[in-house]
Design a protein around this motif. Structure first.
Motif, PDB file in Angstrom:
ATOM      1  N   ASN A 230       0.821  -1.219   0.000  1.00 32.33           N
ATOM      2  CA  ASN A 230       0.000   0.000   0.000  1.00 32.33           C
ATOM      3  C   ASN A 230       0.853   1.266   0.000  1.00 32.33           C
ATOM      4  OD1 ASN A 230      -2.406  -1.460   0.042  1.00 32.33           O
ATOM      5  ND2 ASN A 230      -2.455  -1.544   2.282  1.00 32.33           N
ATOM      6  N   PHE A 231       2.084   1.145   0.490  1.00 36.58           N
ATOM      7  CA  PHE A 231       2.981   2.298   0.570  1.00 36.58           C
ATOM      8  C   PHE A 231       4.193   2.151  -0.350  1.00 36.58           C
ATOM      9  CE2 PHE A 231       0.755   1.904   4.628  1.00 36.58           C
ATOM     10  CZ  PHE A 231       0.211   3.175   4.765  1.00 36.58           C
ATOM     11  N   LEU A 232       4.082   1.210  -1.316  1.00 35.20           N
ATOM     12  CA  LEU A 232       5.134   0.972  -2.305  1.00 35.20           C
ATOM     13  C   LEU A 232       6.487   0.646  -1.662  1.00 35.20           C
ATOM     14  CD1 LEU A 232       4.328   3.764  -4.937  1.00 35.20           C
ATOM     15  CD2 LEU A 232       3.688   1.335  -5.007  1.00 35.20           C
ATOM     16  N   LYS A 233       6.456  -0.074  -0.553  1.00 38.00           N
ATOM     17  CA  LYS A 233       7.700  -0.484   0.112  1.00 38.00           C
ATOM     18  C   LYS A 233       8.139  -1.821  -0.485  1.00 38.00           C
ATOM     19  CE  LYS A 233       6.462   1.756   4.500  1.00 38.00           C
ATOM     20  NZ  LYS A 233       6.177   1.517   5.947  1.00 38.00           N
ATOM     21  N   SER A 234       8.709  -1.755  -1.679  1.00 42.25           N
ATOM     22  CA  SER A 234       9.063  -2.996  -2.369  1.00 42.25           C
ATOM     23  C   SER A 234      10.119  -3.792  -1.614  1.00 42.25           C
ATOM     24  CB  SER A 234       9.563  -2.684  -3.785  1.00 42.25           C
ATOM     25  OG  SER A 234      10.683  -1.816  -3.745  1.00 42.25           O
ATOM     26  N   ASN A 235      10.981  -3.106  -0.883  1.00 40.82           N
ATOM     27  CA  ASN A 235      12.000  -3.817  -0.114  1.00 40.82           C
ATOM     28  C   ASN A 235      11.375  -4.691   0.971  1.00 40.82           C
ATOM     29  OD1 ASN A 235      11.224  -1.287   0.912  1.00 40.82           O
ATOM     30  ND2 ASN A 235      12.942  -1.234   2.321  1.00 40.82           N
ATOM     31  N   VAL A 236      10.319  -4.172   1.624  1.00 40.19           N
ATOM     32  CA  VAL A 236       9.619  -4.959   2.644  1.00 40.19           C
ATOM     33  C   VAL A 236       8.853  -6.111   1.992  1.00 40.19           C
ATOM     34  CG1 VAL A 236       7.874  -4.897   4.473  1.00 40.19           C
ATOM     35  CG2 VAL A 236       9.411  -2.947   4.154  1.00 40.19           C
ATOM     36  N   ILE A 237       8.278  -5.858   0.821  1.00 36.27           N
ATOM     37  CA  ILE A 237       7.557  -6.909   0.100  1.00 36.27           C
ATOM     38  C   ILE A 237       8.498  -8.063  -0.228  1.00 36.27           C
ATOM     39  CG2 ILE A 237       6.316  -7.474  -2.028  1.00 36.27           C
ATOM     40  CD1 ILE A 237       5.339  -4.575  -2.087  1.00 36.27           C
ATOM     41  N   VAL A 238       9.696  -7.740  -0.737  1.00 35.89           N
ATOM     42  CA  VAL A 238      10.662  -8.781  -1.088  1.00 35.89           C
ATOM     43  C   VAL A 238      11.108  -9.535   0.160  1.00 35.89           C
ATOM     44  CG1 VAL A 238      12.948  -9.236  -2.042  1.00 35.89           C
ATOM     45  CG2 VAL A 238      11.457  -7.567  -3.148  1.00 35.89           C
ATOM     46  N   VAL A 239      11.308  -8.811   1.261  1.00 37.38           N
ATOM     47  CA  VAL A 239      11.684  -9.465   2.520  1.00 37.38           C
ATOM     48  C   VAL A 239      10.592 -10.451   2.946  1.00 37.38           C
ATOM     49  CG1 VAL A 239      12.012  -9.108   5.005  1.00 37.38           C
ATOM     50  CG2 VAL A 239      13.205  -7.649   3.370  1.00 37.38           C
ATOM     51  N   GLY A 240       9.337 -10.019   2.858  1.00 32.90           N
ATOM     52  CA  GLY A 240       8.231 -10.897   3.222  1.00 32.90           C
ATOM     53  C   GLY A 240       8.167 -12.137   2.344  1.00 32.90           C
ATOM     54  N   ILE A 241       8.365 -11.944   1.041  1.00 34.43           N
ATOM     55  CA  ILE A 241       8.350 -13.075   0.107  1.00 34.43           C
ATOM     56  C   ILE A 241       9.484 -14.054   0.418  1.00 34.43           C
ATOM     57  CG2 ILE A 241       8.721 -13.727  -2.315  1.00 34.43           C
ATOM     58  CD1 ILE A 241       7.267 -11.123  -3.074  1.00 34.43           C
ATOM     59  N   LEU A 242      10.676 -13.511   0.683  1.00 30.10           N
ATOM     60  CA  LEU A 242      11.816 -14.375   1.010  1.00 30.10           C
ATOM     61  C   LEU A 242      11.585 -15.138   2.313  1.00 30.10           C
ATOM     62  CD1 LEU A 242      14.799 -12.006   0.060  1.00 30.10           C
ATOM     63  CD2 LEU A 242      14.008 -14.039  -1.178  1.00 30.10           C
ATOM     64  N   ILE A 243      10.999 -14.470   3.295  1.00 28.29           N
ATOM     65  CA  ILE A 243      10.706 -15.137   4.566  1.00 28.29           C
ATOM     66  C   ILE A 243       9.721 -16.278   4.349  1.00 28.29           C
ATOM     67  CG2 ILE A 243       9.556 -14.864   6.812  1.00 28.29           C
ATOM     68  CD1 ILE A 243      10.772 -12.060   6.961  1.00 28.29           C
ATOM     69  N   MET A 244       8.687 -16.016   3.545  1.00 30.72           N
ATOM     70  CA  MET A 244       7.699 -17.068   3.271  1.00 30.72           C
ATOM     71  C   MET A 244       8.343 -18.240   2.523  1.00 30.72           C
ATOM     72  SD  MET A 244       4.167 -15.032   2.345  1.00 30.72           S
ATOM     73  CE  MET A 244       4.888 -13.659   1.430  1.00 30.72           C
ATOM     74  N   GLY A 245       9.196 -17.923   1.556  1.00 35.92           N
ATOM     75  CA  GLY A 245       9.851 -18.987   0.801  1.00 35.92           C
ATOM     76  C   GLY A 245      10.771 -19.832   1.663  1.00 35.92           C
ATOM     77  N   VAL A 246      11.584 -19.169   2.488  1.00 34.38           N
ATOM     78  CA  VAL A 246      12.537 -19.894   3.341  1.00 34.38           C
ATOM     79  C   VAL A 246      11.814 -20.721   4.398  1.00 34.38           C
ATOM     80  CG1 VAL A 246      14.362 -19.604   5.062  1.00 34.38           C
ATOM     81  CG2 VAL A 246      14.422 -18.259   2.951  1.00 34.38           C
ATOM     82  N   THR A 247      10.806 -20.132   5.042  1.00 32.87           N
ATOM     83  CA  THR A 247      10.067 -20.885   6.071  1.00 32.87           C
ATOM     84  C   THR A 247       9.316 -22.057   5.441  1.00 32.87           C
ATOM     85  OG1 THR A 247       8.253 -19.269   5.870  1.00 32.87           O
ATOM     86  CG2 THR A 247       9.809 -18.978   7.691  1.00 32.87           C
ATOM     87  N   GLY A 248       8.821 -21.872   4.224  1.00 31.03           N
ATOM     88  CA  GLY A 248       8.159 -22.975   3.527  1.00 31.03           C
ATOM     89  C   GLY A 248       9.117 -24.123   3.260  1.00 31.03           C
TER      90      GLY A 248
END
Length: 269
Positions: A230-248
């Motif tokens: 919502n705030f165009l924080k692409s760096n946080v989005i990528v961090v979230g995606i990486l966390i989901m991928g690694v935890t998966g």
């Protein structure tokens, strides 16, 4: 015989090393391309943040949390929903699936229900669950339970149908009752497929969890990614995606480890 076994073992070790090398090379290439794209500024940093920026963001979230909420609380909220739903689906789908594969009358009751809702996108009926159960964890856990139930159920039914009928008939001819046949023949033969179904269910339910948190939640990794978008924080989005991928990956590794210990006769390497 011994030489052939030793040769086969060496070939397997060599194959495993080759596969690991290919995996490492693949990710080195991916990270290198990512670095070059951001270094040469081929794409706006708002759209594709640099690996350095993503790493710094991860360290910052790890230390200070996101929006004042520690990272472990977001992870804890997501994992609580995920593992509760998985636990409920495992203790219900496995017995119902095995019974459906073993008894046609049970299959006639359960199979039509599962086959009806299984093709439906989970988010299509999530709005109904929110209306019925509210926006708290109850609706989310129910949604994840339904998402995880189907693959486990189907794998159990399929596993039972693949059992060699001669084994069952031989056991009956030796005087084994239904209980012994089930626990000594049916269940052990089905365990490999059951674990495959559970691993599939984890992937499906994790995907559904993130989608659910994006719609109605105030915590969790999915919510964090949505809020950042919502705030165009692409760096946080990528961090979230990486966390989901690694935890998966870690969850799947844990399941494979448990599978190796329980289904030891399958011949894992």
């Amino acid at each position: 015989m011994g030489l052939n076994k030793q040769k086969g073992s060496k070939n397997t070790i060599k194959k495993n090393k080759t596969e690991k090398t290919l995996t490492i090379v693949t990710w080195v290439v991916i990270l290198s391309v990512w670095y070059l794209i951001t270094k040469l500024q081929l794409v706006s940093s708002t759209l594709v943040p640099s690996p350095y920026k993503v790493w710094n963001t991860f360290i910052s979230i790890l230390k200070d949390g996101y929006n004042g909420v520690p990272l472990w609380i977001h992870l804890g909220a997501s994992f609580k929903r995920l593992f509760l739903a998985l636990g409920l689906s495992i203790i219900t789908a496995i017995p119902i699936g095995l019974l459906s594969g073993y008894f046609s009358k049970v299959k006639a009751i359960a199979d039509s229900i599962v086959e009806f809702y299984r093709p439906l996108p989970p988010l299509a009926y999530y709005t109904l669950l929110i209306l019925w159960l509210g926006i708290d964890d109850t609706s989310k856990i129910t949604l994840l339970f339904l998402a995880a139930f189907a693959p486990i159920y189907i794998s159990c039914v399929s596993a039972v149908r693949k059992i060699n009928e001669d084994y069952v008939l031989s056991a009956k001819s030796l005087g084994a009752d239904q209980k012994k046949i089930f626990f000594k023949i049916v269940l052990p033969a089905c365990l490999p497929d059951i674990f495959t179904g559970i691993r599939t269910a984890v992937g499906v339910s994790y995907t559904t969890l993130v989608s659910a948190e994006m719609i109605a939640a105030t915590s969790g990794i999915g919510w964090m990614v949505l809020d950042a978008s919502n705030f165009l924080k692409s760096n946080v989005i990528v961090v979230g995606i990486l966390i989901m991928g690694v935890t998966g990956i870690l969850i799947d590794m844990g399941l494979r480890f448990i599978e190796k210990k329980i289904v030891f006769w399958k011949g894992y390497v």
